[in-house]
Design an enzyme around this catalytic site. Structure first.
Site, PDB file in Angstrom:
ATOM      1  CG  ASN A 210      -0.168  -0.073   2.543  1.00 43.33           C
ATOM      2  OD1 ASN A 210       0.748   1.000   2.903  1.00 43.33           O
ATOM      3  ND2 ASN A 210      -0.177  -1.073   3.097  1.00 43.33           N
ATOM      4  CG  ASP A 278      -5.508  -6.021   6.619  1.00 45.96           C
ATOM      5  OD1 ASP A 278      -4.632  -5.624   7.671  1.00 45.96           O
ATOM      6  OD2 ASP A 278      -6.159  -5.096   6.393  1.00 45.96           O
ATOM      7  CE  LYS A 288       7.729 -10.357 -16.041  1.00 46.32           C
ATOM      8  NZ  LYS A 288       7.668  -9.920 -17.188  1.00 46.32           N
ATOM      9  CG  ASP A 304      -3.909  -8.302  14.388  1.00 42.43           C
ATOM     10  OD1 ASP A 304      -3.042  -7.554  14.712  1.00 42.43           O
ATOM     11  OD2 ASP A 304      -5.180  -8.362  14.126  1.00 42.43           O
ATOM     12  CB  ILE A 305       2.203  -6.491  14.079  1.00 39.56           C
ATOM     13  CG1 ILE A 305       2.585  -7.230  13.158  1.00 39.56           C
ATOM     14  CG2 ILE A 305       3.046  -5.912  15.172  1.00 39.56           C
ATOM     15  CD1 ILE A 305       3.504  -6.492  12.199  1.00 39.56           C
ATOM     16  CG  PHE A 323      -2.016   4.878  13.948  1.00 35.70           C
ATOM     17  CD1 PHE A 323      -1.122   4.780  15.049  1.00 35.70           C
ATOM     18  CD2 PHE A 323      -2.509   6.211  13.497  1.00 35.70           C
ATOM     19  CE1 PHE A 323      -0.275   5.999  15.330  1.00 35.70           C
ATOM     20  CE2 PHE A 323      -1.883   7.350  13.818  1.00 35.70           C
ATOM     21  CZ  PHE A 323      -0.616   7.240  14.924  1.00 35.70           C
ATOM     22  CE  LYS A 340      -6.710  -1.588  13.978  1.00 37.94           C
ATOM     23  NZ  LYS A 340      -6.244  -0.778  12.734  1.00 37.94           N
ATOM     24  CE  LYS A 344      -6.614  -5.445  14.781  1.00 35.97           C
ATOM     25  NZ  LYS A 344      -5.974  -6.079  13.858  1.00 35.97           N
TER      26      LYS A 344
END
Ligand SMILES: Cc1cc2nc3c(=O)[nH]c(=O)nc-3n(C[C@H](O)[C@H](O)[C@H](O)COP(=O)(O)O)c2cc1C
Length: 397
Positions: A210, A278, A288, A304-305, A323, A340, A344
């Site tokens: 991203n 994710d 390739k 999932d850190i 965040f 969240k 979490k």
């Protein structure tokens, strides 16, 4: 053993108000602060090095190219060892040179080499202060985090009246002391920050990722280090320079980021600002993939850190901050951020709008078990400073 004295680097520029810097040095020393001073070439037209060194109790730095001065305490050390740098008085010319990033004398070279943004107390003729060039320089310096101690209005030594007098010494002294307190606020704390995107490889040349710039996390790491926390930054691929005084580990994938985060010591505070991918392709294709073969991807979730760092109570950071980027920070965004927070198991979520992604600004709502705090819009540096302030408050320091 008592903590070493706070250290101020006082830079005295060539203005009529330079004589007041002598009293500033005396006041700071009376508060137990060690003061080192630099007198600009033109500053020495207004006060003598002898007066300044007598009042600071230290030799006065004057010349970038002095062999004795450079061997006794080099300009880089002079800049780095200061808990606060204050320019008082800061002339119009000095502000212009700072804005340009010049380093052609000892004072400007120190400012450029410092890891902290300085405080400046401008003093000049009212027309000079109002001049568009000065206005632009001051605005630029503020945007870079320089603390401007605004000049006062009143009669000037030049006989004119208006805004331009050096701020009251009580004000300058209290700003310096506040900066000194902030500079050691998180001393003894271990802090961990994650930042930037992760890349999950598809084949040897392609990846899923991203567009996170990493700026917010870098600013937070910089601000934590500025408060003397021992700060580790675990960063995905970004095009930013590692902040000074921060131990930075570069990683690529979410798994690598998690492994780096779980490397001891367990920090007291962890801030997960990274935009971790994710999903990752289930299979990695060496070489390739051929275009003609078409593309059908099977994806799996990455570790999932934030949830892992928040697990359990013992052996976990005392404060875990995550965040959440949402499409809007209104009631719906806050609701999702709160979900969240629960899912979490972290302590705080900083909710921000998706528009912050490519911007230097951010608009944040702090969501915690105690409720919500709307921080409003500000630079990512301002958000970082506010977070560090809140972290200090959380730990009662
Ligand atoms: C008598 C006199 C007083 C001055 N006072 C000021 C002043 O109060 N503020 C200012 O910005 N410049 C003032 N200047 C101009 C600065 O000294 C000049 O811009 C100089 O280059 C600043 O050098 P420095 O910033 O390296 O110390 C004054 C000049 C003279 C001759």
């Amino acid at each position: 053993m008592s903590a070493p004295a706070h250290r101020v680097l006082l830079i005295v520029g060539g203005g009529i108000a330079a004589y007041k810097s002598l009293d500033l040095a005396r006041r700071l020393r009376a508060r137990g602060v060690e003061v080192r001073a630099i007198l600009t070439k033109n500053g020495a037209e207004f006060v003598t090095p002898l007066s300044l060194s007598t009042l600071t109790g230290n030799p006065v730095g004057r010349d970038l190219f002095s062999l004795t001065e450079e061997s006794e305490i080099g300009h880089i050390r002079l800049a780095r060892e200061a808990d606060c740098i204050v320019v008082a008085p800061a002339t119009a010319d000095f502000l212009a040179r700072m804005a340009q990033g010049r380093a052609d004398d000892l004072a400007t070279a120190c400012i450029l080499a410092a890891s902290r943004a300085p405080l400046v107390a401008p003093a000049m003729n009212p027309m000079m202060w109002l001049n568009e060039a000065t206005r632009a320089n001051v605005a630029l310096l503020k945007s870079r985090g320089v603390g401007v101690i605004e000049p006062d209005a009143g009669d000037m030594a030049c006989g004119e009246e208006g805004v331009g007098r050096l701020a009251d010494l009580d004000e300058i002294e209290s700003r310096v002391m506040a900066e000194l307190r902030r500079s050691r606020r998180l001393s003894g704390f271990d802090a961990l920050v994650t930042s930037g995107p992760t890349r999950e490889r598809l084949d040897s040349v392609r990846y899923v990722s991203n567009g996170s710039s990493g700026l917010q996390g870098y600013e937070i790491a910089h601000a934590l280090a500025g408060a003397s926390a021992r700060t580790r930054l675990v960063s995905g691929p970004v095009s930013l320079s590692p902040p000074a005084g921060v131990e930075t580990t570069s990683v690529t994938t979410a798994q690598e980021m998690l492994d780096a985060c779980l490397t001891p010591p367990v920090p007291r505070v962890a801030v997960c600002a990274a935009a971790v991918s994710d999903w990752r392709p289930r299979d990695f294709v060496a070489g390739k993939m051929e275009k003609s073969a078409g593309l059908s991807l099977e994806m799996e979730q990455t570790p999932d850190i934030l949830a892992r760092l928040s697990e359990g109570r013992a052996g976990r950071p005392e404060l875990v901050v995550g965040f959440a980027v949402e499409d809007g920070i209104g009631a719906a965004g806050v609701r999702r951020a709160r979900e969240k927070l629960t899912a979490k198991g972290c302590d705080w979520i900083l909710l921000n709008d998706i528009s912050a992604a490519g911007s230097d600004e951010n608009e944040v709502v702090l969501v915690s078990g105690d409720g919500e705090e709307v921080w409003g819009r500000g630079s990512k540096r301002d958000v970082a400073a506010r977070l560090v302030d809140r972290v200090g408050g959380y730990f009662g320091v």
